[in-house]
Every structure is written in C-alpha cells, then in structure tokens.
Enzyme design. Structure first.
Site, PDB file in Angstrom:
ATOM      1  N   LYS A   1       8.551 -14.489 -22.051  1.00 33.94           N
ATOM      2  CA  LYS A   1       9.389 -13.309 -21.641  1.00 33.94           C
ATOM      3  C   LYS A   1      10.074 -12.646 -22.541  1.00 33.94           C
ATOM      4  O   LYS A   1       9.803 -11.501 -23.128  1.00 33.94           O
ATOM      5  CB  LYS A   1      10.222 -13.344 -20.513  1.00 33.94           C
ATOM      6  CG  LYS A   1       9.698 -13.907 -19.231  1.00 33.94           C
ATOM      7  CD  LYS A   1       9.013 -12.594 -18.394  1.00 33.94           C
ATOM      8  CE  LYS A   1       7.668 -12.302 -18.637  1.00 33.94           C
ATOM      9  NZ  LYS A   1       6.334 -13.291 -18.646  1.00 33.94           N
TER      10      LYS A   1
ATOM     11  N   GLU B   1       7.637 -11.532 -25.793  1.00 30.82           N
ATOM     12  CA  GLU B   1       6.463 -10.485 -25.623  1.00 30.82           C
ATOM     13  C   GLU B   1       7.020  -9.241 -25.283  1.00 30.82           C
ATOM     14  O   GLU B   1       6.335  -8.292 -25.386  1.00 30.82           O
ATOM     15  CB  GLU B   1       5.741 -11.031 -24.498  1.00 30.82           C
ATOM     16  CG  GLU B   1       6.010 -11.109 -23.106  1.00 30.82           C
ATOM     17  CD  GLU B   1       5.209 -11.235 -21.923  1.00 30.82           C
ATOM     18  OE1 GLU B   1       3.976 -10.745 -22.022  1.00 30.82           O
ATOM     19  OE2 GLU B   1       5.566 -11.769 -21.206  1.00 30.82           O
TER      20      GLU B   1
ATOM     21  N   TRP C   1      -3.688  -1.730  -1.131  1.00 31.66           N
ATOM     22  CA  TRP C   1      -3.660  -2.853  -1.926  1.00 31.66           C
ATOM     23  C   TRP C   1      -4.131  -4.082  -1.039  1.00 31.66           C
ATOM     24  O   TRP C   1      -3.461  -4.407  -0.314  1.00 31.66           O
ATOM     25  CB  TRP C   1      -2.361  -3.009  -2.448  1.00 31.66           C
ATOM     26  CG  TRP C   1      -2.158  -4.384  -3.274  1.00 31.66           C
ATOM     27  CD1 TRP C   1      -1.477  -5.609  -2.747  1.00 31.66           C
ATOM     28  CD2 TRP C   1      -2.404  -4.402  -4.865  1.00 31.66           C
ATOM     29  NE1 TRP C   1      -1.571  -6.444  -3.920  1.00 31.66           N
ATOM     30  CE2 TRP C   1      -2.161  -5.700  -5.059  1.00 31.66           C
ATOM     31  CE3 TRP C   1      -2.731  -3.631  -5.683  1.00 31.66           C
ATOM     32  CZ2 TRP C   1      -2.133  -6.397  -6.185  1.00 31.66           C
ATOM     33  CZ3 TRP C   1      -2.823  -4.074  -6.890  1.00 31.66           C
ATOM     34  CH2 TRP C   1      -2.531  -5.553  -7.172  1.00 31.66           C
TER      35      TRP C   1
ATOM     36  N   ASN D   1       1.139   0.504   6.138  1.00 36.50           N
ATOM     37  CA  ASN D   1       1.429  -0.616   4.954  1.00 36.50           C
ATOM     38  C   ASN D   1       2.119  -1.699   5.332  1.00 36.50           C
ATOM     39  O   ASN D   1       3.261  -1.568   6.205  1.00 36.50           O
ATOM     40  CB  ASN D   1       2.537   0.321   3.841  1.00 36.50           C
ATOM     41  CG  ASN D   1       2.972  -0.731   2.748  1.00 36.50           C
ATOM     42  OD1 ASN D   1       2.356  -1.818   2.432  1.00 36.50           O
ATOM     43  ND2 ASN D   1       4.205  -0.481   2.315  1.00 36.50           N
ATOM     44  N   GLY D   2       1.751  -3.010   5.159  1.00 33.62           N
ATOM     45  CA  GLY D   2       2.497  -4.242   5.912  1.00 33.62           C
ATOM     46  C   GLY D   2       1.532  -4.977   6.318  1.00 33.62           C
ATOM     47  O   GLY D   2       0.306  -5.152   5.929  1.00 33.62           O
TER      48      GLY D   2
ATOM     49  N   GLU E   1       8.482 -20.621 -19.820  1.00 34.10           N
ATOM     50  CA  GLU E   1       8.159 -18.928 -19.325  1.00 34.10           C
ATOM     51  C   GLU E   1       9.097 -18.121 -20.094  1.00 34.10           C
ATOM     52  O   GLU E   1       9.258 -16.981 -20.161  1.00 34.10           O
ATOM     53  CB  GLU E   1       8.231 -18.953 -17.798  1.00 34.10           C
ATOM     54  CG  GLU E   1       8.158 -17.665 -17.182  1.00 34.10           C
ATOM     55  CD  GLU E   1       6.945 -16.849 -17.819  1.00 34.10           C
ATOM     56  OE1 GLU E   1       6.056 -17.239 -18.294  1.00 34.10           O
ATOM     57  OE2 GLU E   1       6.951 -15.545 -17.475  1.00 34.10           O
TER      58      GLU E   1
ATOM     59  N   ARG F   1       1.343   1.629  -6.049  1.00 29.05           N
ATOM     60  CA  ARG F   1       1.419   0.731  -4.746  1.00 29.05           C
ATOM     61  C   ARG F   1       0.155   0.021  -4.568  1.00 29.05           C
ATOM     62  O   ARG F   1       0.180  -0.888  -3.842  1.00 29.05           O
ATOM     63  CB  ARG F   1       2.220   1.510  -3.738  1.00 29.05           C
ATOM     64  CG  ARG F   1       3.388   2.209  -4.068  1.00 29.05           C
ATOM     65  CD  ARG F   1       4.031   2.851  -2.685  1.00 29.05           C
ATOM     66  NE  ARG F   1       4.157   1.992  -1.723  1.00 29.05           N
ATOM     67  CZ  ARG F   1       5.153   1.042  -1.537  1.00 29.05           C
ATOM     68  NH1 ARG F   1       6.191   1.106  -2.335  1.00 29.05           N
ATOM     69  NH2 ARG F   1       5.384   0.178  -0.566  1.00 29.05           N
TER      70      ARG F   1
ATOM     71  N   LYS G   1      -2.188  -5.588 -19.660  1.00 23.82           N
ATOM     72  CA  LYS G   1      -1.901  -6.238 -18.553  1.00 23.82           C
ATOM     73  C   LYS G   1      -2.706  -7.154 -18.018  1.00 23.82           C
ATOM     74  O   LYS G   1      -2.420  -8.469 -17.425  1.00 23.82           O
ATOM     75  CB  LYS G   1      -1.718  -5.090 -17.245  1.00 23.82           C
ATOM     76  CG  LYS G   1      -1.160  -5.799 -15.835  1.00 23.82           C
ATOM     77  CD  LYS G   1       0.174  -6.438 -16.082  1.00 23.82           C
ATOM     78  CE  LYS G   1       0.524  -7.276 -14.868  1.00 23.82           C
ATOM     79  NZ  LYS G   1       1.803  -8.106 -14.992  1.00 23.82           N
TER      80      LYS G   1
ATOM     81  N   CYS H   1       0.887  -1.184  -0.005  1.00 21.54           N
ATOM     82  CA  CYS H   1      -0.008  -0.121   0.068  1.00 21.54           C
ATOM     83  C   CYS H   1       0.777   1.178  -0.054  1.00 21.54           C
ATOM     84  O   CYS H   1       2.071   1.124   0.144  1.00 21.54           O
ATOM     85  CB  CYS H   1      -0.823   0.012   1.210  1.00 21.54           C
ATOM     86  SG  CYS H   1      -1.908  -1.456   1.465  1.00 21.54           S
TER      87      CYS H   1
ATOM     88  N   HIS I   1      12.816 -34.459 -32.935  1.00 24.27           N
ATOM     89  CA  HIS I   1      11.648 -35.150 -33.503  1.00 24.27           C
ATOM     90  C   HIS I   1      11.219 -34.250 -34.688  1.00 24.27           C
ATOM     91  O   HIS I   1       9.873 -33.730 -34.848  1.00 24.27           O
ATOM     92  CB  HIS I   1      10.680 -35.572 -32.388  1.00 24.27           C
ATOM     93  CG  HIS I   1      11.083 -36.525 -31.988  1.00 24.27           C
ATOM     94  ND1 HIS I   1      11.081 -37.960 -32.200  1.00 24.27           N
ATOM     95  CD2 HIS I   1      11.518 -36.676 -30.638  1.00 24.27           C
ATOM     96  CE1 HIS I   1      11.609 -38.703 -31.271  1.00 24.27           C
ATOM     97  NE2 HIS I   1      11.848 -37.950 -30.402  1.00 24.27           N
TER      98      HIS I   1
HETATM   99  C1  AGP Z   1       2.760 -12.679 -18.999  1.00 21.35           C
HETATM  100  O1  AGP Z   1       4.047 -11.862 -18.881  1.00 21.35           O
HETATM  101  C2  AGP Z   1       1.641 -11.863 -19.589  1.00 21.35           C
HETATM  102  N1  AGP Z   1       1.415 -10.700 -19.298  1.00 21.35           N
HETATM  103  C3  AGP Z   1       0.340 -12.780 -19.681  1.00 21.35           C
HETATM  104  O2  AGP Z   1       0.811 -13.923 -20.301  1.00 21.35           O
HETATM  105  C4  AGP Z   1      -0.378 -13.038 -18.559  1.00 21.35           C
HETATM  106  O3  AGP Z   1       0.385 -13.740 -17.657  1.00 21.35           O
HETATM  107  C5  AGP Z   1      -1.637 -13.744 -18.705  1.00 21.35           C
HETATM  108  O4  AGP Z   1      -2.505 -12.694 -19.546  1.00 21.35           O
HETATM  109  C6  AGP Z   1      -2.565 -13.824 -17.452  1.00 21.35           C
HETATM  110  O5  AGP Z   1      -2.704 -13.107 -16.796  1.00 21.35           O
HETATM  111  P1  AGP Z   1      -3.241 -13.440 -15.382  1.00 21.35           P
HETATM  112  O6  AGP Z   1      -2.195 -13.944 -14.403  1.00 21.35           O
HETATM  113  O7  AGP Z   1      -3.466 -11.930 -14.739  1.00 21.35           O
HETATM  114  O8  AGP Z   1      -4.578 -14.128 -15.400  1.00 21.35           O
END
Ligand code: AGP
Length: 607
Positions: A484, A487, A74, A100-101, A480, A27, A602, A2, A503
C-alpha cells in the site's frame, strides 16, 4: 453495488435517466437499462455492457415519456446479460422495478410466486419484487409496494413505476443508499447525489424503512406502516466530481471507509445458526474429502490475502496449504492433481496471470474455487466454484476494501469446509462468527482515528525507505501494508518476517529509519517485542500496531496505534486498516496521484 435513478416531471425522462446513470457508473457498470412510461405504455430498454451500449439501443427506440426509472448494474445474482439487466417487469409488464441491494429470501419468494403462476425471465433476485408488487396490486401502487416490502428480507433501494398510475414514482430504502431530488414541477430518485446534481441541489436523504411517493409536484415520505416522516431539506454543497466520491477527496479514501458496509455485505445471507452457507454452491462431503492439499494462487494484494488464508485454512482444516504468486505458479510444474483444491483470488477476476494459473490448475485436474469481486468475470466464469466478496466496485488502483473482504471470504470458506468435514467445533465456529459480526463496528472505531493517521503520515513525507515487520498473520498483513505504502506514495517499503531481520536486513536499519512493527498476534507477541528492541537499539523510529490495552509495547517504541481487541484469529482484517490510511495520507502529503498511481493499472490483463 448498483445505481438507480428515477424521474417524474414535465421533461422527457430518458435523457435525464441516462445522464444520471452515467454519473453512477462508478457504482456498477456491467449492464444498464431504463423503463419509461407514456400514455399507458411501459417502454423497457436494457443492455449488457457499458452504458454506451444502452445509449446505442436508445437511439433506435427513443422512448418518450415524463416518468421513468433507470439502473446501472454491478451483478450479484445472475451474470451480466440483457435478461438480467434492470429494470425488471412483472408478467403483465404493467410494473417496472429497479433495485440496488440483495433480496436474501428471493428463492423462497420466487418459488411461492411461481406456484401462483408467475413466470420469471431472469436469474436475478430483483425480479421477485416486480411480481410481488403485481401480486399485491389492487389499484393502489403505494400499498402494493408496502405489502411487498413487508415480505422481503435483505437490502434495497427501490424505484417502482406502474402503467395504471402514471403520475406516481415510488421509492423505498433499507440498507442501500437513496436520495430524493427536489425540483420545480419535477422530482428525482437516485442511489447517490451525483445523479441529480445537475438538476437540483435540494434533496431528502432517505433512511431505512422509509417509503417515498413522488408526483411532479409533491413528495410524500412515510414508514412502511404509514406514519408520515417529516424531513429537513439537505442542500448539497459538493461539486459534481466530489459527489461521485461521496464527498471524499479520493476513491481510495471512500473505499477504505466503505469497509464496514462491505463487511456486512460479505457476510449477508451466509451465516445461519452459526453455520456458514454459500448462495452459489454446496460442496458434497466426498468432494471435500478428496482434497488432500490446497494451493492459493493470486497476484499483488490478492496474493497477500492468500498468505493470511494459508494461516486460516491450515489452522482450521489442518491440511497443507501452499500460497503461490500466479506468475510463478504455472512455470514451476506445480504438484497439482485431482486431489488438489486450487483457490484463485482476484478482485477484478480478469488478472491475466491469475486466469492463466486457473487454466493450468484445471488442465491438471484440480478443483478450482475463485474468490472474486466481479460477477461474470473471466475467472468467475471459468472456476468450478465462486465465492463473491460483495465489496462493490473498487475504483482506486490500490486495493483496500477488496483485500479485507477477501479475508472475510477466506474465514467463511474455511468455516464452511471445516464444518462440513466436522473438524471445526460448534464452539470454535461461534467464536469466529461472533468476531466476524463484530467487524463493522470495530472497523468504524479504527476508521475514526483519522487524525492520528494524518499525523503519523506527515512524518513519512520526507522518508525514502520504510520497513514493516511482523510474525505469522502480522507478517502477512505487513506485506500488504508495505505494498500500500510503496504503490501510492512511492516510498520504498519492504516487509519482513520480524525474526528474519537479523539475518541481513538489519544492516539497513539506521537512525530514523521508519519501522512499522505489527504486534497484534498474541502467539508471537513476545518474540516480536524482542525484534522491536533489536531495531530500536539501532535508533530506528518505530511505530507499533498493537491491541488496545497493551501497556507493554509503548515502553519500547516511538508511537503506538491500537486496534480493538477482537478475537485474535480474526484480527488481520482490522490490523491492515491503519496501514491503508497511513499510506493514503502519506501519498496525499507527498502530492501523489492517490487513485491512479504512476505505472499502475487497476486490472492487469497482460502477463
Ligand atoms: C493492489 O493494491 C494492486 N492494485 C495490485 O497488486 C492488485 O492487487 C493485483 O494486480 C491483483 O489484482 P486482482 O485482485 O484484480 O487480480
């Protein structure tokens, strides 16, 4: 995470508090509030929702006064609501607190206070602080706050004001950031520098165990036991925007470096005497024994966390686990019923595909447990049980600290279920728990190799393709890592089970094709080494991610990045960090918009 602010001086406090809260919205932003003191009257206004909701309320009430505290939340304990918003006040409403905490022993304190006749109005842990200060107040606010701090366990950055002492603003810190802004005839407190930067560039950086007493003209800093602390003035050279990122160039880099703190928070209060417990639920054994199968359902990075989770749960619980992409799950007539536990993983708690999968699972009678970062999110509200990852707001579109704290949550959940079922021994639990506790320091060591990541990332600058390979957990982490990289740098990247390359995909490996080979998992190391030799025989450029002390792999690859040799079963949490940083620096080198990559959002709230 927070944000708190506070002001004492010769100006109207309210606009200063609101401006500070706006600078701290990154935050936390699910609710906000202020408390302003004037002529013995404490005016408290707070609102669920964005800061703009509070501003609308303030227009109507327009609290006046030269001392005040503010908070942007938060949510951790208690869903977002007006009542759960800070500031919190005591029974007499003579005291107001922002925090905050996490107060880990708040339930015990709350019960004790209720026995003393205190009446609570919120579900939060913070409210106990306001009642404790009131309980101990005998005419000296500083003393009452210090006596309170002696009793609370957990993390805090606190701001406290009191109707009877309108010339004092008290602040204290333990584990949550706190700065004091030094003004002319006015002084400030804040969780972070951005909140005070428009008023002063001179501040004190407060350390754990320090208590600050501010008046308009003076600042006294002592320890809880009263020893005077003398501090150097810190002169802020950052500009405002940089300050919101804590001096980091991008939120993504800041969030990558927040991972050691995020690990501590994800573990906070959940392990006692080598047994795992969750603050929000306790599962009866008959419920757990009813589950014959586990589905893990998620999207993107959360899906990749689920793939690691499959290995964790199957190894520890020995029950079948199926991992599914949420947008596929509900269209394949999933074999889900009352004997199924469906775990949905979502940082935002609002991903439409994952929410839809949750509802499908519930319609089929399954028990649904959510692993999420956002208290009060749709997924958190609709799941039967919730494990919060406590990562704090993740602003960058590319998920980093949320991914690793999702993994921490999966290890904790598997231990919790395994210990209740009696299938995880004390000895095994201890080894895993010790490894989890070692994560913050181990992660700091990985993060400190920044120059190596920058150097490697430069080599990716002109590349168009990259391959990530690994086996078992290393394959899950490779997926993963490839997400990264692609994207945020827009380099086409693919992850492959190392044994699968021959294969078909091996046909794509040519001279100078970059291959990142994860060979951290000991049980598949030799096989992965063979796969590394396969791609090397095609003149690929191979970077290995290996365990420090490995003197073998370096003979066959072009470069090696090492991670600390923690208990191998928990290594995925560290293995991913070099991949996060290489992706970050490659994207930066290519001039990409790191925090907001093209075409992405996001939180994907559309199917
Ligand atoms: C991850 O870097 C991406 N921003 C995206 O794959 C994300 O993980 C996915 O949209 C799921 O989002 P969520 O964890 O908020 O459900």
């Amino acid at each position: 995470m927070c944000g708190i602010v506070g002001y004492i001086g010769n100006k109207e406090a309210t606009p200063i508090l609101v401006e500070g809260l706006r600078k701290l919205e990154y935050r936390g932003y699910d609710s906000a509030g202020v408390a302003v003191l004037k002529e013995g009257k404490l005016q408290v206004i707070k609102a669920e929702g964005k800061l703009s909701f509070l501003e609308s309320k303030l227009l109507g009430k327009n609290p006046t006064g030269n001392i005040g505290i503010g908070h942007t939340r938060w949510a951790t304990h208690g869903r977002p609501s007006d009542e759960n918003s800070h500031p919190h006040t005591s029974c007499s409403e003579d005291f107001a607190v922002v925090h905050n905490g996490i107060i880990e022993n708040y339930m015990e304190l709350k019960e004790w206070l209720e026995e003393q006749g205190h009446i609570f109005s919120s579900e939060t842990d913070t409210e106990v602080v306001a009642h404790m200060v009131e309980h101990y107040y005998k005419g000296n606010l500083e003393e009452a706050v210090k006596m309170t701090l002696d009793k609370i366990h957990g993390s805090y950055a606190l701001g406290v004001i009191c109707k009877n002492e309108p010339d004092k603003l008290i602040a204290a810190r333990k584990d949550s950031p706190l700065v004091i802004g030094i003004g002319e005839g006015e002084n400030f407190i804040a969780s972070d520098i951005p909140a005070i930067l428009s008023h002063t560039r001179k501040c004190y950086l407060i350390n754990d165990g320090e208590v600050c007493v501010l008046t308009p003209e003076t600042i006294k800093i002592t320890t809880i036991s009263g020893e005077i602390v003398n501090k150097e003035v810190f002169n802020v050279s950052w500009d405002a925007e940089a300050a919101e990122k804590g001096g980091y160039e991008h939120f993504m880099l800041k969030e990558i470096h927040e991972q050691p703190v995020a690990f501590r928070k994800a573990l906070s209060g959940r392990i006692a005497e080598n047994r795992v417990k969750f603050e929000d639920f306790h599962l009866p054994l008959e419920t757990i024994n009813k589950w014959k199968k586990v589905y893990i359902v998620a999207c993107g990075t959360a899906y990749h966390a689920g793939l690691v989770g499959k290995g964790i749960f199957e190894n520890l619980l020995r029950i079948p686990v199926e991992v599914d992409i949420a947008s596929e799950f509900r269209y394949r007539r999933p074999l889900v019923d009352e004997e199924t536990l469906v775990i949905v993983i979502s940082q935002s708690g609002e991903t439409a595909d994952t929410l839809a999968a949750l509802r499908e699972a519930k319609n089929k009678g399954a028990s649904v447990l959510a692993i999420t970062n956002v208290v009060g999110s749709s997924i958190a509200r609709e799941a039967d049980f919730v494990v919060f990852i406590w990562a704090g707001p993740e602003i960058a579109v590319a998920s980093t600290k949320a991914y690793t704290t999702m993994l921490v949550a999966e290890y904790l959940l598997a231990l919790y279920l395994g210990q209740l079922k009696g299938v995880v021994s004390e000895a095994e639990a201890k080894v895993i728990i010790d490894a989890l506790h070692s994560l913050p320091e181990a992660a700091i060591r990985v993060l400190n190799e920044v120059d190596r990541y920058k150097e490697i990332a430069e080599e990716f600058k002109e590349k168009h393709d990259a391959f990530f390979i690994g086996r078992g957990f290393d394959w899950a982490v490779a997926l993963e890592g490839s997400l990264k990289l692609k994207e945020i740098s827009y380099i086409h990247a693919e992850a492959y089970a190392a044994g699968e390359l021959k294969h078909g995909t091996l046909a794509l490996i040519t001279k100078e094709t970059p291959v990142i080979a994860l060979c951290v998992q000991k049980n598949t190391y030799d096989k992965t080494l063979s796969n590394i030799k396969e791609v090397k025989a095609r003149d690929a450029e191979v970077l290995a991610i290996a365990i420090e002390g490995d003197t073998e792999v370096g003979k066959y690859v072009d470069d090696v990045l090492y991670i600390p040799d923690i208990y191998n079963f928990v290594a995925p949490i560290l293995t991913v960090i070099p991949l996060q940083l290489i992706s970050y620096y490659a994207a930066k080198a290519r001039g990409c918009n790191v925090d907001q990559p093209r075409n992405l959002a996001k939180s994907v709230t559309v199917e």
